[in-house]
Design a protein around this motif. Structure first.
Motif, PDB file in Angstrom:
ATOM      1  N   LYS A 103       0.792  -1.233   0.000  1.00  0.00           N
ATOM      2  CA  LYS A 103       0.000   0.000   0.000  1.00  0.00           C
ATOM      3  C   LYS A 103       0.825   1.285   0.000  1.00  0.00           C
ATOM      4  N   ARG A 104       2.068   1.224   0.443  1.00  0.00           N
ATOM      5  CA  ARG A 104       2.892   2.432   0.482  1.00  0.00           C
ATOM      6  C   ARG A 104       3.675   2.656  -0.813  1.00  0.00           C
ATOM      7  N   VAL A 126      -2.045   7.672   2.327  1.00  0.00           N
ATOM      8  CA  VAL A 126      -1.477   6.759   1.335  1.00  0.00           C
ATOM      9  C   VAL A 126      -1.637   7.381  -0.044  1.00  0.00           C
ATOM     10  N   ILE A 178       9.311   2.543   0.386  1.00  0.00           N
ATOM     11  CA  ILE A 178       8.686   3.136   1.557  1.00  0.00           C
ATOM     12  C   ILE A 178       8.169   2.090   2.521  1.00  0.00           C
ATOM     13  N   GLU A 179       7.461   1.090   1.993  1.00  0.00           N
ATOM     14  CA  GLU A 179       6.695   0.200   2.858  1.00  0.00           C
ATOM     15  C   GLU A 179       7.551  -0.710   3.711  1.00  0.00           C
TER      16      GLU A 179
END
Length: 191
Positions: A103-104, A126, A178-179
């Motif tokens: 999701k990121r 997000v 990022i995630e």
């Protein structure tokens, strides 16, 4: 080939929704593949099978094939977890790839939100959320939205939010990871 993500908190119904939406999309003549991120260790192989013995012996990749399917298992063995862009590049061509998780990452996505979960909305924080599939009124949302129980509309929203693979991969490669904390994995044999 186009790509779209389905993002939401655990318990929101992502997998249940995909199980209802994929037949709608394939019924519309689209070839669909999925990429699922697991936040925990998982194994598709079984102890006692030859392929498991090959992996345990140290094989980097084991490909198992039959008249019905084939599967390639790749052991990371001190490699970093692959980025979404790298995983997308490994897929065979289809009309639509639906990514569950990640999701990121900077790919287009549709948020699934279930009010009973008591979790906050993702879209304020997000990036690249193009639509919502939900059972509650989202505060401040002005984009497309469909109900949790409407598989036809959800399929249409996912297809409409998808972007061409080349654009998505380019944006993913240009963005910083990022995630996930991308640290080398420790070998099972390391002390």
């Amino acid at each position: 080939m186009k790509v779209v993500g389905l993002a939401g908190w655990s318990g929101a119904g992502k997998t249940t929704l995909l199980a209802r939406v994929i037949p709608v999309l394939t019924g519309r003549g689209l070839a669909v593949s999925t990429v699922k991120h697991a936040h925990h260790a998982f194994d598709i192989d079984q102890p006692g099978k030859d392929s498991h013995a090959h992996r345990e012996a140290g094989a980097r990749e084991v490909l198992v094939a039959s008249g019905r399917r084939w599967a390639l298992m790749h052991e990371l063995r001190d490699e970093e977890e692959p980025r979404l862009a790298d995983l997308l590049a490994r897929l065979s061509p289809v009309d639509l790839v639906i990514v569950e998780g990640f999701k990121r990452e900077a790919h287009p996505k549709v948020e699934i939100h279930r009010a009973a979960n008591g979790k906050p909305w993702l879209f304020p924080d997000v990036s690249h959320v193009r639509g919502l599939i939900c059972d509650a009124e989202p505060p401040g949302w002005t984009g497309p939205r469909v109900g949790l129980d409407d598989a036809e509309a959800a399929a249409g929203l996912l297809a409409a939010a998808a972007e061409p693979l080349a654009e998505v991969v380019g944006r993913l490669r240009a963005s910083a990871p990022i995630e996930l904390a991308r640290q080398p994995r420790k070998s099972a044999r390391a002390s």
